[in-house]
Design a protein around this motif. Structure first.
Motif, PDB file in Angstrom:
ATOM      1  N   LEU A  21      13.134  41.035  -1.082  1.00 34.90           N
ATOM      2  CA  LEU A  21      12.202  40.719   0.000  1.00 34.90           C
ATOM      3  C   LEU A  21      11.036  39.869  -0.495  1.00 34.90           C
ATOM      4  O   LEU A  21      10.575  38.964   0.202  1.00 34.90           O
ATOM      5  CB  LEU A  21      11.671  42.003   0.635  1.00 34.90           C
ATOM      6  N   ILE A  22      10.564  40.163  -1.698  1.00 36.64           N
ATOM      7  CA  ILE A  22       9.479  39.367  -2.281  1.00 36.64           C
ATOM      8  C   ILE A  22       9.895  37.907  -2.374  1.00 36.64           C
ATOM      9  O   ILE A  22       9.129  37.007  -2.029  1.00 36.64           O
ATOM     10  CB  ILE A  22       9.083  39.929  -3.666  1.00 36.64           C
ATOM     11  N   ASN A  23      11.129  37.665  -2.851  1.00 36.32           N
ATOM     12  CA  ASN A  23      11.619  36.287  -2.972  1.00 36.32           C
ATOM     13  C   ASN A  23      11.809  35.643  -1.608  1.00 36.32           C
ATOM     14  O   ASN A  23      11.406  34.499  -1.393  1.00 36.32           O
ATOM     15  CB  ASN A  23      12.926  36.252  -3.760  1.00 36.32           C
ATOM     16  N   ILE A  24      12.418  36.365  -0.678  1.00 39.72           N
ATOM     17  CA  ILE A  24      12.691  35.808   0.644  1.00 39.72           C
ATOM     18  C   ILE A  24      11.401  35.479   1.384  1.00 39.72           C
ATOM     19  O   ILE A  24      11.255  34.405   1.967  1.00 39.72           O
ATOM     20  CB  ILE A  24      13.555  36.788   1.481  1.00 39.72           C
ATOM     21  N   LEU A  25      10.449  36.405   1.366  1.00 36.46           N
ATOM     22  CA  LEU A  25       9.209  36.244   2.122  1.00 36.46           C
ATOM     23  C   LEU A  25       8.094  35.570   1.320  1.00 36.46           C
ATOM     24  O   LEU A  25       7.006  35.366   1.842  1.00 36.46           O
ATOM     25  CB  LEU A  25       8.728  37.612   2.630  1.00 36.46           C
ATOM     26  N   GLU A  26       8.364  35.271   0.053  1.00 33.58           N
ATOM     27  CA  GLU A  26       7.390  34.627  -0.837  1.00 33.58           C
ATOM     28  C   GLU A  26       6.086  35.422  -0.913  1.00 33.58           C
ATOM     29  O   GLU A  26       4.998  34.888  -0.784  1.00 33.58           O
ATOM     30  CB  GLU A  26       7.140  33.188  -0.414  1.00 33.58           C
ATOM     31  N   LEU A  27       6.214  36.726  -1.125  1.00 30.25           N
ATOM     32  CA  LEU A  27       5.063  37.612  -1.245  1.00 30.25           C
ATOM     33  C   LEU A  27       4.655  37.751  -2.708  1.00 30.25           C
ATOM     34  O   LEU A  27       5.492  37.629  -3.597  1.00 30.25           O
ATOM     35  CB  LEU A  27       5.414  38.997  -0.690  1.00 30.25           C
ATOM     36  N   PRO A  28       3.384  38.045  -2.986  1.00 28.85           N
ATOM     37  CA  PRO A  28       2.960  38.272  -4.380  1.00 28.85           C
ATOM     38  C   PRO A  28       3.543  39.581  -4.903  1.00 28.85           C
ATOM     39  O   PRO A  28       3.326  40.643  -4.313  1.00 28.85           O
ATOM     40  CB  PRO A  28       1.441  38.318  -4.301  1.00 28.85           C
ATOM     41  N   ALA A  29       4.279  39.518  -6.001  1.00 29.56           N
ATOM     42  CA  ALA A  29       4.966  40.689  -6.556  1.00 29.56           C
ATOM     43  C   ALA A  29       3.995  41.795  -6.937  1.00 29.56           C
ATOM     44  O   ALA A  29       4.292  42.973  -6.749  1.00 29.56           O
ATOM     45  CB  ALA A  29       5.800  40.280  -7.768  1.00 29.56           C
TER      46      ALA A  29
END
Length: 101
Positions: A21-29
């Protein structure tokens, strides 16, 4: 048949789902996975978010637990300016940050 996160119907762990989800939504890990975040201002102030507690405390060495393992802060005149369950503020002359096993 693939699910929305790219799996082939295999059971996925919560951590692997979060990572995708982090990769898909480009969220800060660091924000999503509770990873430690270090903000160093010059060599005199260090803010650490998402720590897991103090392991050792002295004027020349502070060791803390993080999700990634123990961290050593080395320097002179080190002081804990602020300590909360979410963050630690350290002041003094900070000479080194070391990630250890």
């Amino acid at each position: 048949c693939r699910n929305a996160l790219g799996g082939k119907g295999m059971k996925q762990t919560p951590e692997s789902i979060k990572a995708k989800l982090i990769n898909i939504l480009e969220l800060p890990a660091d924000a999503v996975m509770d990873l430690p975040r270090y903000m160093l201002v010059s060599n005199t102030s260090l803010l650490v978010e998402n720590h897991q507690g103090i392991l050792e405390y002295g004027e020349t060495l502070i060791r803390m637990a993080t999700k990634d393992g123990p961290v050593r802060i080395e320097g002179e005149g080190l002081e804990l300016e602020e300590l909360s369950p979410e963050e630690i503020m350290i002041s003094g002359q900070i000479d080194a940050l070391k990630w250890t096993d």
